[in-house]
Design an enzyme around this catalytic site. Structure first.
Site, mmCIF file in Angstrom:
data_model
loop_
_atom_site.group_PDB
_atom_site.id
_atom_site.type_symbol
_atom_site.label_atom_id
_atom_site.label_comp_id
_atom_site.label_asym_id
_atom_site.label_seq_id
_atom_site.Cartn_x
_atom_site.Cartn_y
_atom_site.Cartn_z
ATOM 1 N NE ARG A 113 -4.287 -1.682 1.487
ATOM 2 C CZ ARG A 113 -4.496 -2.730 2.284
ATOM 3 N NH1 ARG A 113 -3.803 -2.871 3.391
ATOM 4 N NH2 ARG A 113 -5.402 -3.608 1.972
ATOM 5 C CE LYS A 135 0.011 14.137 -14.569
ATOM 6 N NZ LYS A 135 -0.238 14.523 -15.965
ATOM 7 C CD GLU A 177 8.128 16.272 -22.002
ATOM 8 O OE1 GLU A 177 7.302 17.204 -21.852
ATOM 9 O OE2 GLU A 177 7.792 15.078 -22.114
ATOM 10 C CE LYS A 216 5.931 17.658 -13.736
ATOM 11 N NZ LYS A 216 6.165 16.417 -14.428
ATOM 12 C CD GLU A 226 -3.201 16.488 -15.768
ATOM 13 O OE1 GLU A 226 -2.049 16.094 -15.568
ATOM 14 O OE2 GLU A 226 -3.882 16.146 -16.725
ATOM 15 N NE ARG A 230 1.132 17.314 -12.634
ATOM 16 C CZ ARG A 230 1.707 16.478 -11.796
ATOM 17 N NH1 ARG A 230 1.321 16.426 -10.548
ATOM 18 N NH2 ARG A 230 2.690 15.681 -12.197
ATOM 19 C CG ASN A 234 -1.179 16.527 -19.809
ATOM 20 O OD1 ASN A 234 -0.236 15.787 -19.561
ATOM 21 N ND2 ASN A 234 -2.216 16.675 -19.000
ATOM 22 C CG HIS A 237 2.397 15.185 -23.225
ATOM 23 N ND1 HIS A 237 3.012 16.411 -23.353
ATOM 24 C CD2 HIS A 237 3.292 14.395 -22.569
ATOM 25 C CE1 HIS A 237 4.209 16.356 -22.799
ATOM 26 N NE2 HIS A 237 4.407 15.151 -22.316
ATOM 27 C CG HIS A 241 0.474 10.361 -24.583
ATOM 28 N ND1 HIS A 241 -0.242 10.634 -23.448
ATOM 29 C CD2 HIS A 241 1.770 10.586 -24.258
ATOM 30 C CE1 HIS A 241 0.582 11.005 -22.477
ATOM 31 N NE2 HIS A 241 1.809 10.987 -22.951
ATOM 32 C CG HIS A 254 7.658 10.757 -23.936
ATOM 33 N ND1 HIS A 254 6.305 10.513 -23.989
ATOM 34 C CD2 HIS A 254 7.804 11.857 -23.149
ATOM 35 C CE1 HIS A 254 5.667 11.413 -23.263
ATOM 36 N NE2 HIS A 254 6.547 12.236 -22.735
HETATM 37 P P1 NAD Z 1 13.846 6.372 -21.138
HETATM 38 O O1 NAD Z 1 13.634 6.242 -19.707
HETATM 39 O O2 NAD Z 1 13.427 5.251 -22.012
HETATM 40 O O3 NAD Z 1 15.387 6.683 -21.378
HETATM 41 C C1 NAD Z 1 15.844 6.823 -22.684
HETATM 42 C C2 NAD Z 1 17.044 5.911 -22.964
HETATM 43 O O4 NAD Z 1 18.206 6.469 -22.377
HETATM 44 C C3 NAD Z 1 16.914 4.517 -22.410
HETATM 45 O O5 NAD Z 1 17.432 3.597 -23.337
HETATM 46 C C4 NAD Z 1 17.783 4.559 -21.162
HETATM 47 O O6 NAD Z 1 18.305 3.302 -20.797
HETATM 48 C C5 NAD Z 1 18.871 5.490 -21.604
HETATM 49 N N1 NAD Z 1 19.588 6.196 -20.554
HETATM 50 C C6 NAD Z 1 19.104 6.683 -19.402
HETATM 51 N N2 NAD Z 1 20.040 7.412 -18.786
HETATM 52 C C7 NAD Z 1 21.150 7.342 -19.551
HETATM 53 C C8 NAD Z 1 22.436 7.908 -19.442
HETATM 54 N N3 NAD Z 1 22.758 8.712 -18.436
HETATM 55 N N4 NAD Z 1 23.332 7.640 -20.413
HETATM 56 C C9 NAD Z 1 23.002 6.860 -21.475
HETATM 57 N N5 NAD Z 1 21.791 6.324 -21.645
HETATM 58 C C10 NAD Z 1 20.872 6.574 -20.685
HETATM 59 O O7 NAD Z 1 13.115 7.672 -21.730
HETATM 60 P P2 NAD Z 1 12.986 9.178 -21.184
HETATM 61 O O8 NAD Z 1 12.970 10.007 -22.395
HETATM 62 O O9 NAD Z 1 13.943 9.463 -20.113
HETATM 63 O O10 NAD Z 1 11.538 9.199 -20.514
HETATM 64 C C11 NAD Z 1 10.364 9.003 -21.265
HETATM 65 C C12 NAD Z 1 9.288 8.508 -20.337
HETATM 66 O O11 NAD Z 1 9.008 9.495 -19.350
HETATM 67 C C13 NAD Z 1 7.976 8.238 -21.051
HETATM 68 O O12 NAD Z 1 7.504 6.967 -20.681
HETATM 69 C C14 NAD Z 1 7.056 9.312 -20.542
HETATM 70 O O13 NAD Z 1 5.712 8.902 -20.492
HETATM 71 C C15 NAD Z 1 7.608 9.592 -19.172
HETATM 72 N N6 NAD Z 1 7.275 10.924 -18.660
HETATM 73 C C16 NAD Z 1 6.680 11.001 -17.446
HETATM 74 C C17 NAD Z 1 6.366 12.229 -16.910
HETATM 75 C C18 NAD Z 1 5.749 12.318 -15.545
HETATM 76 O O14 NAD Z 1 5.367 13.415 -15.118
HETATM 77 N N7 NAD Z 1 5.648 11.234 -14.825
HETATM 78 C C19 NAD Z 1 6.671 13.405 -17.619
HETATM 79 C C20 NAD Z 1 7.284 13.297 -18.853
HETATM 80 C C21 NAD Z 1 7.597 12.031 -19.364
#
Ligand code: NAD
Length: 347
Positions: A113, A135, A177, A216, A226, A230, A234, A237, A241, A254
């Site tokens: 939980r 999130k 972003e 943010k 949200e 907030r 998006n 997005h 998405h 992404h």
């Molecule tokens: P990711 O986590 O897939 O990372 C991208 C790639 O970089 C991966 O292959 C990872 O292994 C690699 N990597 C990570 N750190 C590294 C480093 N220091 N050196 C070399 N390689 C490295 O993608 P992302 O772009 O970081 O994140 C995208 C995700 O974030 C999506 O799923 C999206 O929905 C989510 N997101 C969430 C929020 C939120 O508020 N929760 C906001 C924006 C995006």
């Protein structure tokens, strides 16, 4: 640069530390489970381990990639937590990009939980956006991030040096972003971004991270769940998405999908007379400066339109979109005329 940004919500208050990672005292926790992936682990786990001061620690390595941001990976993390007998006084550390922070946070929010978690983001995108604000979530065949929780971390540590190993394409995708924050909330920041070089100038990059996280944090403080402002985060997005889903989460990153989604939202804003065409071009130009794709040909407009209804902002079958109202302001619009929406999607 060493900065602390405080984020206060109804459910939690925590610090987001920006600067070189130092020793973190975790001795109040019975056990620590680090959730990461093979790529991040191979590059950076030694540095992380040298900074963790804790009683007992385990590492859970999940498969790398957006296509693994799913329930099976969550089950794998939870199984690891059970195998190592984590209890309610244990901690999960999410160590990686946005995929890891979304899943580490989600697993922490449902294990027994809810146990504490800390985020240590290693991609630019996760540093400026995903790791902040609580999130969490995963994808399924119906769409992206449709399963998840609001669950704030206990702390976030942003160390820009992790970015040195990030491939250029991933780095650039994170910039979308940053541009999103500026377009929706801060015109001066946008103009500043047009005149700096985030790739070659480290102090520009540090400032852009600080500014994005500050924007943010401010928004999340005002609207954690949200219900209002907030939703502005998006921007790009709603369309993005679906672009990601149609590419099976592997064709575009992404941040790239969000960039193309922002351009579709801009088309709509221009058609609704909310955004000057010159400002729309400025936004596209800034995205292109960092090689973020700005054009996306929708093959089947009706299919794309149907998928819009799965967006989490859609309520009672109403479609809601975030569009810029000039640069530096955003607006939520509900059910724009269908012909205009189709025109915006087809540009
Ligand atoms: P990711 O986590 O897939 O990372 C991208 C790639 O970089 C991966 O292959 C990872 O292994 C690699 N990597 C990570 N750190 C590294 C480093 N220091 N050196 C070399 N390689 C490295 O993608 P992302 O772009 O970081 O994140 C995208 C995700 O974030 C999506 O799923 C999206 O929905 C989510 N997101 C969430 C929020 C939120 O508020 N929760 C906001 C924006 C995006």
């Amino acid at each position: 640069m060493a900065e602390i940004i405080q984020l206060n919500t109804d459910s939690n208050s925590y610090n987001i530390a920006i600067g070189a990672l130092k020793k973190i005292d975790l001795n109040k926790y019975s056990k620590v489970l680090v959730v990461t992936n093979p790529r991040v682990s191979a590059l950076h786990i030694n540095k992380l381990l040298s900074c963790l001061d804790c009683k007992e620690m385990f590492i859970c390595t999940i498969k790398d990639g957006e296509q693994y941001k799913n329930l099976s990976s969550i089950e794998f993390i939870l199984e690891n937590a059970f195998i190592h007998k984590l209890d309610r006084k244990s901690l999960i550390i999410a160590f990686g990009g946005g995929v890891i922070s979304d899943m580490g946070g989600f697993a922490a929010s449902i294990y027994q939980r809810g146990i504490d978690f800390i985020s240590i983001p290693t991609t630019l995108l996760a540093q400026v956006d995903a790791s902040v604000g609580g999130k969490t979530g995963i994808n399924n065949s119906f769409g992206k991030n449709l399963i998840g929780t609001f669950y704030q971390p206990k702390a976030v540590y942003i160390d820009i040096d992790f970015l040195a190993t990030l491939p250029k394409r991933e780095f650039n995708a994170g910039i979308s972003e940053i541009i999103k924050m500026a377009v929706c909330f801060d015109r001066d920041f946008f103009t500043w971004l047009e005149n700096v070089d985030l790739i070659n100038n480290k102090s520009d990059l540090e400032y852009a991270i600080f500014k994005s996280v500050s924007i943010k944090a401010d928004i999340v403080c005002k609207d954690e769940k949200e219900n209002g402002i907030r939703a502005g985060l998006n921007y790009g997005h709603t369309f993005g998405h679906i672009i990601e889903l149609l590419g099976n989460y592997s064709l575009y990153l992404h941040g790239e999908s969000v960039g193309m989604g922002m351009c579709k939202a801009n088309n709509l804003a221009v058609l609704l007379n909310k955004l000057d065409i010159k400002d729309s071009t400025r936004i596209s130009n800034l995205l292109r400066k960092y090689e973020i794709p700005t054009e996306y040909k929708i093959q089947d407009l009706n299919n794309f339109y149907d998928k819009l209804f799965l967006d989490k902002k859609s309520q009672n079958n109403d479609l809601r979109f975030i569009i810029p109202n000039g640069i530096g302001n955003m607006e939520i619009i509900t059910n724009p005329p269908k012909e205009l929406l189709f025109e915006a999607m087809s540009i």
